[in-house]
Design a protein around this motif. Structure first.
Motif, PDB file in Angstrom:
ATOM      1  N   VAL A  26      -5.773   8.547   1.551  1.00  0.00           N
ATOM      2  CA  VAL A  26      -4.642   9.257   0.960  1.00  0.00           C
ATOM      3  C   VAL A  26      -5.172  10.606   0.497  1.00  0.00           C
ATOM      4  O   VAL A  26      -6.345  10.741   0.144  1.00  0.00           O
ATOM      5  N   TRP A  53      -8.432  12.905  -3.097  1.00  0.00           N
ATOM      6  CA  TRP A  53      -8.331  11.956  -1.991  1.00  0.00           C
ATOM      7  C   TRP A  53      -9.042  10.665  -2.349  1.00  0.00           C
ATOM      8  O   TRP A  53      -9.879  10.607  -3.225  1.00  0.00           O
ATOM      9  N   PRO A  62      -4.414   3.973  -4.899  1.00  0.00           N
ATOM     10  CA  PRO A  62      -5.632   4.541  -4.322  1.00  0.00           C
ATOM     11  C   PRO A  62      -6.857   4.281  -5.199  1.00  0.00           C
ATOM     12  O   PRO A  62      -6.774   4.299  -6.422  1.00  0.00           O
ATOM     13  N   SER A  69       1.315  15.700   0.030  1.00  0.00           N
ATOM     14  CA  SER A  69       0.432  14.532   0.122  1.00  0.00           C
ATOM     15  C   SER A  69       0.535  13.905   1.507  1.00  0.00           C
ATOM     16  O   SER A  69       1.471  14.186   2.259  1.00  0.00           O
ATOM     17  N   TYR A 108      -0.479  10.025   3.688  1.00  0.00           N
ATOM     18  CA  TYR A 108      -0.943   8.643   3.664  1.00  0.00           C
ATOM     19  C   TYR A 108      -1.251   8.220   5.089  1.00  0.00           C
ATOM     20  O   TYR A 108      -0.469   8.491   6.003  1.00  0.00           O
ATOM     21  N   LYS A 152       0.831  -1.207   0.000  1.00  0.00           N
ATOM     22  CA  LYS A 152       0.000   0.000   0.000  1.00  0.00           C
ATOM     23  C   LYS A 152       0.867   1.260   0.000  1.00  0.00           C
ATOM     24  O   LYS A 152       0.590   2.214  -0.732  1.00  0.00           O
ATOM     25  N   VAL A 153       1.901   1.267   0.826  1.00  0.00           N
ATOM     26  CA  VAL A 153       2.780   2.434   0.920  1.00  0.00           C
ATOM     27  C   VAL A 153       3.532   2.641  -0.399  1.00  0.00           C
ATOM     28  O   VAL A 153       3.683   3.770  -0.865  1.00  0.00           O
ATOM     29  N   PRO A 188      -6.526   4.000   0.295  1.00  0.00           N
ATOM     30  CA  PRO A 188      -5.327   3.287  -0.139  1.00  0.00           C
ATOM     31  C   PRO A 188      -5.581   1.781  -0.306  1.00  0.00           C
ATOM     32  O   PRO A 188      -6.309   1.175   0.480  1.00  0.00           O
ATOM     33  N   TYR A 218       1.157   4.096  -2.874  1.00  0.00           N
ATOM     34  CA  TYR A 218       0.916   5.490  -2.509  1.00  0.00           C
ATOM     35  C   TYR A 218       2.071   6.381  -2.965  1.00  0.00           C
ATOM     36  O   TYR A 218       1.850   7.458  -3.517  1.00  0.00           O
ATOM     37  N   ALA A 265       1.696   9.587  -5.232  1.00  0.00           N
ATOM     38  CA  ALA A 265       1.914  10.898  -4.613  1.00  0.00           C
ATOM     39  C   ALA A 265       2.926  11.759  -5.355  1.00  0.00           C
ATOM     40  O   ALA A 265       2.995  12.967  -5.108  1.00  0.00           O
TER      41      ALA A 265
END
Length: 136
Positions: free
Chosen positions: A48, A58, A66, A41, A43, A27-28, A61, A31, A35
């Motif tokens: 997000v 927005w 997203p 931005s 998270y 997920k990170v 996530p 993101y 981003a």
């Protein structure tokens, strides 16, 4: 044999935790790729948020990036409120703790509002103050 049965749930727990960690890492990573197109931005596990000029985007996530992305302009926003436990609080004097934290954007041209969830009050306050400066 009994010892093996005792360790089996712990082994299952270990694999579940490893899977959860891998899931969050993906997920990170998704993101971070998303981003790059924004000036600023954020998270967290709930949402997000990306800001580019007067546009805010927005969504939620996921491992693939997203989803449920929504975009609106700060020019349409009449008021920005910090909500803690569904009650508006002042950005200058926020509470130390609380649940259900969100920034609420009240639109000028309609009764619509947009609520962007946050996990922590200080992050929501920082974003609220930043967006108020950006709006004015």
């Amino acid at each position: 044999m009994e010892r093996g049965l005792i360790w089996l749930p712990l082994l299952g727990l270990f694999f579940w935790l490893a899977w959860q960690g891998r899931n969050e890492f993906q997920k990170v990573e998704a993101y971070q790729n998303w981003a790059q197109q924004f000036e600023k931005s954020k998270y967290d596990i709930y949402a997000v948020l990306g800001q580019s000029g007067n546009e805010l985007t927005w969504g939620k996530p996921t491992r693939t990036g997203p989803i449920d992305l929504k975009t609106f302009s700060l020019e349409r926003v009449q008021e920005i409120r910090l909500l803690v436990e569904e009650k508006p609080v002042a950005l200058e004097t926020p509470p130390n703790k609380g649940k259900a934290i969100a920034l609420e954007f009240v639109m000028q041209d309609s009764q619509d509002t947009v609520r962007i969830p946050f996990t922590e009050i200080p992050i929501a306050v920082e974003w609220g103050k930043y967006l108020l400066r950006k709006k004015n």
